[in-house]
Scaffold this motif. Structure first.
Motif, short mmCIF file in Angstrom:
data_model
loop_
_atom_site.label_atom_id
_atom_site.label_comp_id
_atom_site.label_asym_id
_atom_site.label_seq_id
_atom_site.Cartn_x
_atom_site.Cartn_y
_atom_site.Cartn_z
N THR B 429 -30.06 7.36 76.11
CA THR B 429 -29.04 6.44 75.07
C THR B 429 -29.59 6.48 73.56
O THR B 429 -29.41 7.03 72.58
N PHE B 433 -29.17 8.83 70.05
CA PHE B 433 -28.63 8.21 68.98
C PHE B 433 -29.61 8.37 67.71
O PHE B 433 -29.03 8.81 66.64
N LYS B 468 -22.33 1.35 77.52
CA LYS B 468 -22.67 2.56 76.40
C LYS B 468 -21.59 2.30 75.05
O LYS B 468 -21.94 2.47 73.91
N GLN B 469 -20.46 1.58 75.33
CA GLN B 469 -19.55 1.38 74.08
C GLN B 469 -20.54 0.30 73.46
O GLN B 469 -20.11 0.26 72.19
N GLN B 472 -22.86 1.64 71.04
CA GLN B 472 -22.26 2.28 70.05
C GLN B 472 -22.28 1.20 68.81
O GLN B 472 -22.30 1.45 67.69
N TRP B 475 -25.20 -0.09 67.39
CA TRP B 475 -25.75 1.03 66.38
C TRP B 475 -25.19 0.60 65.25
O TRP B 475 -25.71 0.68 64.07
N ARG B 476 -23.76 0.47 65.26
CA ARG B 476 -22.93 0.47 63.91
C ARG B 476 -23.14 -0.76 63.43
O ARG B 476 -23.20 -0.80 62.00
#
Lengths: 138, 556
Positions: B429, B433, B468-469, B472, B475-476
């Motif tokens: 993961t 990214f 996983k969501q 994400q 990360w943002r």
């Protein structure tokens, strides 16, 4: 320049691969061929412009060949006269540099802070006339 | 660029000339063996490399390639090898140049202690024999960026000899297995770097910057033990990691701190070695393997067509993707090596031979340097495998990215999760990214603590797809914790068992055909149902639990 090429060519055709016999060389097997001259000229950027220069070269070789008269069997070669000296180790500090202006003054041709390299064919060629063989009477 | 047609993969690669358009040539008669003029060293029959089993068809010949490497690594030091001017990548032209570097008359070389230590450490790391006495020589040639007309190097007696570089390559169909290989280290020597020439095509002149002239280089010569581009690239990569771990060179190819020349030849297995070519200007990690493989195939094609290989120097053209002969090399270069008259022999000592009463600054003790050697990559990887039970290829992946190992270790510190889980998070993961957005570990918006917290949630409070969501989202958006994101997006696992039962039942009713498939015994049909339920729960249900419920309801 072309006259020199012609001269070398004539020498090569006239003498074939024999080159010039070396009077000072008792063994008589060391010839200075046209190929060798061209090779040396390219490597060392010197100019063997005349027969006189080639003769001088042969005398130099003959002179050095006299070393062979010494029997060195079983003797370790000395590689450096400094071999018993200590090699000084410097600390890794910056103590020099920053003299671009001074250094660039040495160059004919400069662009901004860069040296300009001479184009290869104009590289400085030294005439091979600086060495004279020692006379036999010292 | 035409992709060469190759038959087998490395390692122990057997190269086969497959002809134009992949049609093998029959009835052509066997061409005469590879030319033997100018072959390197003694004519020895090459060792048989490992063979992957595939019988050559009639008319095809087998080829083996031999690759040796010469690597120049810029030593990481403050000042240059023989002068006290600074070593720096980016500085105004000719500002880091001393009188000695500019080769002004009357200047003399003074050896930098740090460079000697760097050479010894590298030699020790590569299992070399360190020569207690080594010598400096002059290598003469004329070029505008070499103001002295010669380079000071160590040709006769270098500082270290006879070592080995252990590296690994991926093998197998899915490239999942790692095989260890060894390349012999012929020698390591200290030498000067040259200046830089910049070609100004506009005014057709060459500009010279001597900032790099005199910087210390380590030349590492690897024996021709590699057989293809991939092996060469893997060996280079390992050498890079070793040099970086030692701190002797930053070994960054993009910045010119690591330069590679390859010596390549091909021959038929069992026959003497072929004529080799030298390929220079391999300064990109990406193109290294390609360039070497191109040259190997070029030589094979040439020989198969009845041609000869010239013992020449070639350069790799990155734009064209091929090797081209280098122009101004007429005949063999004669460097007229001679001993450097201004430098006495370099003497090194060990604890036994250390002279008493000498200035410690003036003597180098090999044993002391050996004790101070940092941990080598190979050892670090072994420890990872031992300590965390991870696969060797994972340990390679962790060391392959700057800062990744530290990141991994920080996550481990903050979580009680199984190391295998953490490895998966970090390598799949997290790294995924990073690569996608072309970021370095140091630029990652996700911190080790955040990842540790996420993993905790993953195990207990949310499903893996929800995790996983969350990742994400982490990360943002900087600053939010995983717990916050889970709450915001309502990703907690469904606690209501009754609601789940209801969802499953309705899914079964809506897809009678799939139910029939399951009852028929199709093992994959159940997965379809699980997927449907998962979607219906918006990823809030654990697939294992869903499966349980479905199977119960289908009374399987």
């Amino acid at each position: 320049m072309w006259t020199r090429r012609v001269w070398l060519g004539l020498r090569a055709s006239a003498g074939g691969r024999r080159g010039f016999p070396s009077k000072a060389d008792p063994q008589g097997s060391r010839r200075v061929t046209a190929e060798l001259i061209e090779h040396l000229e390219r490597l060392a950027l010197v100019d063997f412009g005349s027969q006189e220069a080639v003769a001088r070269l042969e005398k130099a070789i003959a002179f050095a060949n006299r070393l062979r008269a010494v029997d060195t069997d079983g003797v370790e070669p000395m590689e450096s006269v400094l071999e018993d000296r200590c090699l000084y180790l410097r600390s890794d500090n910056v103590v020099e540099g920053n003299c671009a202006e001074e250094l660039l003054q040495n160059s004919h041709h400069v662009v901004e802070e860069y040296f300009v390299a001479p184009p290869e064919k104009h590289m400085e060629i030294t005439p091979f006339c600086l060495w004279t063989p020692p006379s036999k009477h010292h | 660029m035409a992709t060469p047609v190759l038959r087998w993969c490395c390692p122990g690669r057997r190269w086969v000339f497959a002809g134009i358009g992949g049609v093998s040539r029959h009835g052509r008669g066997v061409p005469t063996g590879s030319t033997s003029s100018g072959k390197r060293g003694q004519s020895s029959v090459a060792q048989q490399p490992l063979i992957t089993a595939q019988k050559p068809r009639k008319g095809e010949r087998e080829w083996a390639a031999v690759v040796g490497l010469e690597i120049h690594a810029q030593i990481a030091s403050n000042s240059k090898l023989f002068s006290g001017s600074q070593v720096d990548f980016a500085a105004p032209p000719n500002s880091l140049v001393s009188f000695f570097d500019a080769s002004l008359p009357g200047t003399l070389p003074v050896l930098n202690r740090r460079c000697v230590e760097a050479a010894v450490m590298t030699g020790l790391a590569l299992d070399c024999h360190i020569n207690r006495r080594s010598l400096f020589d002059r290598k003469h040639y004329f070029y505008a960026d070499l103001p002295a007309g010669y380079q000071i190097t160590q040709q006769r007696l270098p500082i270290a000899v006879n070592g080995s570089l252990v590296y690994s390559v991926c093998v197998g169909k899915r490239r999942s297995q790692m095989v260890t290989k060894t390349a012999g280290v012929k020698q390591i020597q200290l030498e000067q770097d040259s200046g830089k020439s910049l070609h100004d095509s506009l005014r057709s002149q060459t500009l010279i910057d001597l900032n790099r002239a005199g910087v210390g280089l380590l030349e590492v010569v690897l024996e021709p033990d590699m057989s293809c581009g991939e092996e060469a690239a893997a060996a280079i990569r390992e050498l890079q990691l070793i040099l970086q771990a030692l701190g002797t060179s930053q070994a960054n190819m993009a910045e010119g701190q690591l330069r590679v020349d390859a010596n390549i030849s091909v021959h038929n297995p069992g026959e003497p070695l072929g004529v080799r070519t030298e390929v220079k200007n391999l300064n990109s990690a990406r193109f290294l393997a390609k360039a070497i493989d191109y040259e190997i195939q070029r030589q094979i094609n040439e020989l198969e067509n009845g041609g000869k290989i010239l013992n020449e120097t070639r350069s790799f053209d990155y734009k064209l993707g091929c090797t081209v002969p280098m122009r101004d090399k007429e005949g063999k270069q004669d460097y007229r090596f001679m001993p450097e008259p201004n430098l006495p022999p370099l003497l090194l000592y060990d604890s036994e031979s250390l002279p008493t009463g000498t200035d410690p600054q003036q003597v180098i003790n090999i044993d002391q340097l050996r004790e101070q050697l940092p941990e080598l990559p190979r050892v670090t990887r072994e420890k990872l495998v031992q300590q965390y039970g991870m696969l060797p290829e994972h340990s390679f992946a962790l060391l392959n990215e700057v800062g990744l190992l530290e990141f991994f270790q920080n996550v481990i510190k903050e979580t009680r999760a199984e190391p295998k889980k953490v490895t998966s998070w970090v390598l799949n993961t997290f790294l995924g990214f990073l690569k996608q957005q072309n970021l370095a570990v140091s630029e990652s918006p996700v911190t080790p603590s955040a990842l540790a917290e996420l993993d905790l949630l993953d195990r207990k409070a949310i499903s893996s797809s929800a995790a996983k969501q969350v990742f994400q989202e982490l990360w943002r958006s900087k600053g939010k914790t995983p717990a916050q994101i889970v709450a915001e997006k309502k990703l907690e696992l469904m606690q209501d068992a009754e609601a789940l039962e209801q969802l499953c039942r309705s899914t079964l009713e809506a897809h009678p055909q799939v139910v029939t498939d399951v009852k028929k015994g199709n093992p994959r049909a159940i997965n379809k149902l699980i997927g449907l339920v998962r979607r219906a729960t918006l990823g809030r249900a654990d697939p294992t639990v869903i499966k349980e419920v479905l199977e119960r309801q289908l009374s399987l």
